[in-house]
Design an enzyme around this catalytic site. Structure first.
Site, mmCIF file in Angstrom:
data_model
loop_
_atom_site.group_PDB
_atom_site.id
_atom_site.type_symbol
_atom_site.label_atom_id
_atom_site.label_comp_id
_atom_site.label_asym_id
_atom_site.label_seq_id
_atom_site.Cartn_x
_atom_site.Cartn_y
_atom_site.Cartn_z
ATOM 1 N N LYS A 47 0.686 -1.397 0.023
ATOM 2 C CA LYS A 47 -0.055 0.127 0.062
ATOM 3 C C LYS A 47 0.763 1.361 0.002
ATOM 4 O O LYS A 47 1.921 1.151 0.584
ATOM 5 C CB LYS A 47 -0.937 -0.090 1.183
ATOM 6 C CG LYS A 47 -1.892 1.315 1.150
ATOM 7 C CD LYS A 47 -2.913 1.017 2.524
ATOM 8 C CE LYS A 47 -3.766 2.136 2.456
ATOM 9 N NZ LYS A 47 -4.741 1.880 3.650
ATOM 10 N N SER A 71 -9.635 2.262 2.873
ATOM 11 C CA SER A 71 -8.706 2.920 1.929
ATOM 12 C C SER A 71 -7.833 1.918 1.414
ATOM 13 O O SER A 71 -6.989 2.309 0.325
ATOM 14 C CB SER A 71 -7.926 4.007 2.628
ATOM 15 O OG SER A 71 -7.016 3.293 3.671
ATOM 16 N N SER A 79 -9.807 -0.445 7.386
ATOM 17 C CA SER A 79 -9.494 -0.014 5.794
ATOM 18 C C SER A 79 -8.784 -1.279 5.249
ATOM 19 O O SER A 79 -8.422 -1.077 4.138
ATOM 20 C CB SER A 79 -8.502 1.365 5.939
ATOM 21 O OG SER A 79 -9.300 2.286 5.953
#
Length: 489
Positions: A77, A152, A176
């Protein structure tokens, strides 16, 4: 090469036997990403040259037969800093930022001979629940390209669900990791707060953030968490507790017989889609069939979680994002006349709308005259939520429920309605406020879209929810279903 019908064990066997090499696996991974990412839009930055060199070095040294992660491609990420590889947090503010060190979790994966193939998309600074707040692109759900992948960590979940990589790292501040894992039909673990070092994670809410893995199966997830967990002298909030081998016992002997499971009535009440509720009740029946006891419990302060979370998280974000000022690093506005212009224009142009919204909310909550009314009150509610969990966990092994009230929604449907978007996190937020481990595993479908089952454990008891998740997985077929890339008709 796609990873839709592969797990770490089968890949490892192929690598050890010489059926494939780390180099060939890595090259095929990039070929597949380039073929599929036009649809998925998961990756922000590929690490092709360095990854292939790394794979060649691993082949030369020899695949470690005792290390299931040796030679395995992974995605990271884009809020986890990677030395020499652009790390943007999906923000214009950090568009050209190349870190001079790597996050501890990234380093630990590298030490296990994994191969970082690139950085994946996210909501800007991890603020969002749909990956529509990225400054660069909108990632698509692996099952239906008209739907959001969640957020996210939407890029991480979509990359795994679409078969681009077998492993991705994400971060979870209010759901997330779990929510995008649920929306994409994969396994996502938010470990206990402090289980994994946050060193090198671009901070959003420092008392809530936690790094965790997204994979296709429970056992793969357990292997990755075992690799990245542990104390780190760089992060004083990281726990000194010993890290067990989370894969131990995930075999034919695994059982949930005698386990007591709590199902909060608040998790399947008003606002939860009928298909989601039905899938969770069916999962409860499956656990009973497998020898566990499932009974109704209550988390009465759960309903205040969203309000408390958005005050606490936004306040911490307001503090953390002060460092992005256009002076030291990051985006700097042009055509400025004085120092105030540098600050105001750089932040106005560099941050997106959702980030600005949360900075303003947090600054307001911390301001003189409002601190007691908002931040202090939210912290008190957080304590009540923690006490609710403690009370239930006294006589239950773990808690189960849905990850999200609905399946993935349509791109553009909720992004202009912040309150509706925030309420999507009502079932995941309390876990972060309490610092508990929580995992999403596939548990059904609605209109062709995956439904995630959330398992919530006691502090530092990831092992129990891995065992329960593994047993459920082995006795159902949900995890074996794979998307046709681009989605359902």
């Amino acid at each position: 090469m796609n990873y839709l019908d592969k797990d770490l064990t089968s890949l490892h066997e192929d690598l050890v036997s010489g059926k494939i090499t780390a180099e060939s696996l890595t090259k095929e991974t990039f070929a597949n990403i380039k073929k599929t990412d036009e649809t998925t839009q998961a990756f922000l930055n590929l690490n092709e040259d360095a990854a292939i060199k790394n794979a060649q070095a691993i082949d030369q040294a020899g695949i470690d037969a005792d290390n299931v992660l040796s030679g395995i491609p992974v995605a990271i990420k884009d809020n986890l800093v990677t030395e020499g590889l652009t790390t943007t947090a999906a923000s214009k503010m950090l568009e050209n930022f190349k870190p001079i060190y790597s996050a501890t979790a990234v380093e630990k994966l590298a030490a296990k001979q994994t191969i970082n193939v690139g950085k994946v998309n996210m909501d800007e600074f991890a603020m969002g629940g749909s990956t529509e707040n990225s400054a660069f692109k909108i990632t698509k759900n692996a099952w239906d390209a008209t739907k959001v992948p969640g957020g996210s960590s939407g890029g991480s979940a979509a990359a795994v669900a679409s078969g681009q990589v077998p492993v991705a790292l994400g971060s979870d501040t209010g759901g997330s990791i779990r929510q995008p894992a649920s929306f994409n039909g994969v396994v996502g673990m938010k470990p206990t707060y402090g289980r994994v070092s946050r060193w090198g994670l671009i901070a959003f809410g420092s008392s809530l953030d936690q790094i965790g893995p997204i994979t296709r199966t429970v056992k793969d997830n357990a292997a990755v968490l075992t690799a990245i967990a542990g104390h780190d002298e760089h992060d004083l909030t990281s726990s000194t507790k010993k890290v067990p081998d989370f894969t131990a016992g995930l075999d034919d002997s695994a059982s949930v017989k005698g386990m007591k499971i709590g199902l909060p009535k608040e998790f399947i009440g008003e606002g939860v889609d009928a298909d989601v509720k039905a899938a969770i009740l069916a999962a409860a029946d499956k656990f009973r069939e497998l020898g566990a006891t499932v009974d109704e419990v209550s988390l009465p302060h759960n309903k205040y979680g969203v309000a408390a979370y958005y005050i606490i998280a936004s306040s911490e974000a307001s503090s953390n994002l002060q460092r992005f000022d256009g002076i030291r690093y990051g985006y700097r506005a042009k055509d400025v006349q004085n120092l105030e212009d540098v600050y105001v224009k750089s932040r106005s142009e560099g941050f997106g709308d959702e980030v600005k919204r949360r900075i303003m909310l947090g600054t307001y909550s911390l301001s003189a005259g409002f601190y007691d009314a908002y931040f202090k009150k939210a912290a008190q509610v957080r304590t009540l939520i923690i006490q609710d969990f403690q009370k239930v966990m006294q006589d239950h092994d773990f808690i189960m429920g849905p990850v999200a009230p609905t399946v993935a929604f349509t791109i553009g449907e909720e992004v202009s309605d912040p309150m509706t978007m925030y309420m999507n996190d009502i079932l995941t937020i309390p876990v972060n406020l309490a610092g508990l481990p929580g995992m999403s595993i596939p548990a059904g479908f609605s209109k062709g879209l995956p439904i995630g089952l959330q398992l919530i454990g006691k502090p530092f008891d990831e092992a129990t929810i891995y065992k329960a998740g593994y047993v459920f997985e082995q006795n159902t077929e949900f995890h074996k279903q794979t998307p046709e890339l681009g989605g359902q008709a």
